[in-house]
Design an enzyme around this catalytic site. Structure first.
Site, PDB file in Angstrom:
ATOM      1  N   LYS A  34      39.793  33.891  35.550  1.00 38.95           N
ATOM      2  CA  LYS A  34      40.554  33.333  36.135  1.00 38.95           C
ATOM      3  C   LYS A  34      40.636  33.026  37.675  1.00 38.95           C
ATOM      4  O   LYS A  34      40.386  33.229  38.162  1.00 38.95           O
ATOM      5  CB  LYS A  34      42.277  34.297  35.478  1.00 38.95           C
ATOM      6  CG  LYS A  34      42.018  35.579  35.835  1.00 38.95           C
ATOM      7  CD  LYS A  34      42.907  36.517  35.498  1.00 38.95           C
ATOM      8  CE  LYS A  34      42.884  38.111  35.823  1.00 38.95           C
ATOM      9  NZ  LYS A  34      43.453  38.589  35.578  1.00 38.95           N
ATOM     10  N   TYR A 254      47.804  36.509  70.602  1.00 34.28           N
ATOM     11  CA  TYR A 254      48.331  36.141  70.295  1.00 34.28           C
ATOM     12  C   TYR A 254      49.176  37.814  70.497  1.00 34.28           C
ATOM     13  O   TYR A 254      48.633  38.819  70.154  1.00 34.28           O
ATOM     14  CB  TYR A 254      49.286  35.429  69.313  1.00 34.28           C
ATOM     15  CG  TYR A 254      48.877  34.095  69.091  1.00 34.28           C
ATOM     16  CD1 TYR A 254      50.157  33.452  70.246  1.00 34.28           C
ATOM     17  CD2 TYR A 254      48.658  33.526  67.970  1.00 34.28           C
ATOM     18  CE1 TYR A 254      49.466  31.916  69.651  1.00 34.28           C
ATOM     19  CE2 TYR A 254      48.277  32.248  68.120  1.00 34.28           C
ATOM     20  CZ  TYR A 254      48.741  31.286  68.796  1.00 34.28           C
ATOM     21  OH  TYR A 254      48.731  29.905  68.755  1.00 34.28           O
TER      22      TYR A 254
END
Length: 358
Positions: A34, A254
């Site tokens: 999956k 940042y």
């Protein structure tokens, strides 16, 4: 030169499957593929999972992709079908389904199908996510046996909630409950996924459902897959696009969340949260540059992250950086970030190049 690349070692995948077979020698193996083969590439994983007896998926679209690429082995829809309209698709493509609720059972009873569907009745043995409760079990079994749209014999499964915790009392209780309910049943049963088959031998029934361990990632919090003898299948790589001198007291990135305590060299690596590398990775998260561990320094950006190479670094633009893989376990990286390795490998974006070696 490529930017971020996920290098998938298909030989390691086959090694892991063989090891699973050795550790669960009396069980058939349902390889869980999956979420795009846990981020490793659904079709490539299925093609090279030669030791698998069947495949487990979460979405019907995944099952159809497997059929489209030539997979003929059994495929089980682990969450079951979502609506009655899915049932003819299951029949046409010979896809097996889990049944875990009243709504699914009613859809099966009311359908007009050309051939019966193989059904796995999911029992809620204690996780309380999906499955019929023990007091509902007998009624569900009787109705499924009476339903002409259900292939016989009926099959049975459940799922552990805490199998990765060896001292948790929940798992033995789940095993005992599941075995007591299904004792004497003609149909095949499945209880163990990765942690179960590794740590709870009594849960190795007719089928086991390995997922994360097949990809060389441990389901346990205190051991890496390598320590268990498994080989990481994915190595996530990029490279340095800049090497900069940073002085003591200067910040990087940042928010100025990292301030250098000394004159040093900072490397800029071409990967960021736009590629699926977690923005939440804190300062100090390890990265391999030229084979040595260096810490992330500053906030992860969309396309880049920065590492402290050290004042004596001799690294150059173009040098390789490994974010996780054979020499830097994804489990260790995940622990630094405060997540699990499952999330790391399944969240890579389409911008990451996939490279396969056989």
């Amino acid at each position: 030169m490529k930017a971020a690349t996920a290098c998938i070692d298909l030989v390691a995948l086959q090694h892991n499957l063989q090891l699973i077979k050795q550790q669960a020698p009396h069980s058939k193996l349902m390889a869980v593929v999956k979420a795009n083969g846990y981020g490793h590439g659904l079709r490539h994983v299925a093609k090279h999972a030669v030791g698998a007896d069947a495949f487990g998926v979460a979405r019907i679209e995944e099952a159809l992709q497997l059929r489209a690429c030539g997979v003929v082995k059994p495929i089980l829809l682990l969450e079951g079908f979502y609506s009655s309209g899915d049932l003819p698709v299951l029949v046409t493509n010979n896809i097996q389904t889990v049944v875990h609720c009243e709504e699914q059972l009613r859809d099966l009873e009311n359908a007009e199908l050309e051939t019966p569907v193989v059904v796995w009745l999911k029992i809620d043995s204690g996780m309380h996510r999906l499955g019929v409760r023990p007091e509902q079990y007998q009624a569900f079994v009787e109705r499924l046996h009476q339903c002409p749209n259900v292939a016989k014999p009926l099959r049975y499964m459940s799922h552990f909630g805490c199998a990765d915790e060896m001292n948790n009392e929940m798992t033995p209780k789940q095993i005992e409950l599941f075995l007591s309910l299904t004792r004497g049943c003609k149909g095949e049963r499945s209880l163990a996924a990765s942690a179960g088959l590794l740590a709870w031998q009594e849960s190795q029934l007719e089928w086991v459902r390995p997922g994360i361990i097949m990809y060389g990632v441990s389901p346990f919090g205190d051991k890496t897959a390598s320590e268990l003898g498994y080989k990481p299948v994915m190595t996530l790589k990029s490279h340095l696009i800049a090497v900069r001198d940073v002085k003591a007291g200067e910040s990087v990135g940042y928010g100025a969340t990292w301030i250098s305590e000394r004159d040093t060299k900072v490397g800029v690596i071409a990967i960021g949260y736009g590629d699926g590398y977690p923005r939440t990775a804190p300062n100090g998260t390890p990265v391999l540059v030229n084979g040595r561990k260096v810490p992330i320094a500053g906030r992860v950006s969309m396309d880049m992250l920065t590492v402290d190479l050290g004042p004596d670094a001799t690294d150059h633009v173009g040098d390789e950086a490994i974010l996780w893989g054979a020499d830097l376990p994804a489990e260790d990286v995940a622990q630094h970030i405060g997540t699990i390795a499952y999330e790391l490998v399944t969240k890579l974006t389409s911008r990451v190049e996939m490279s396969y070696s056989e």
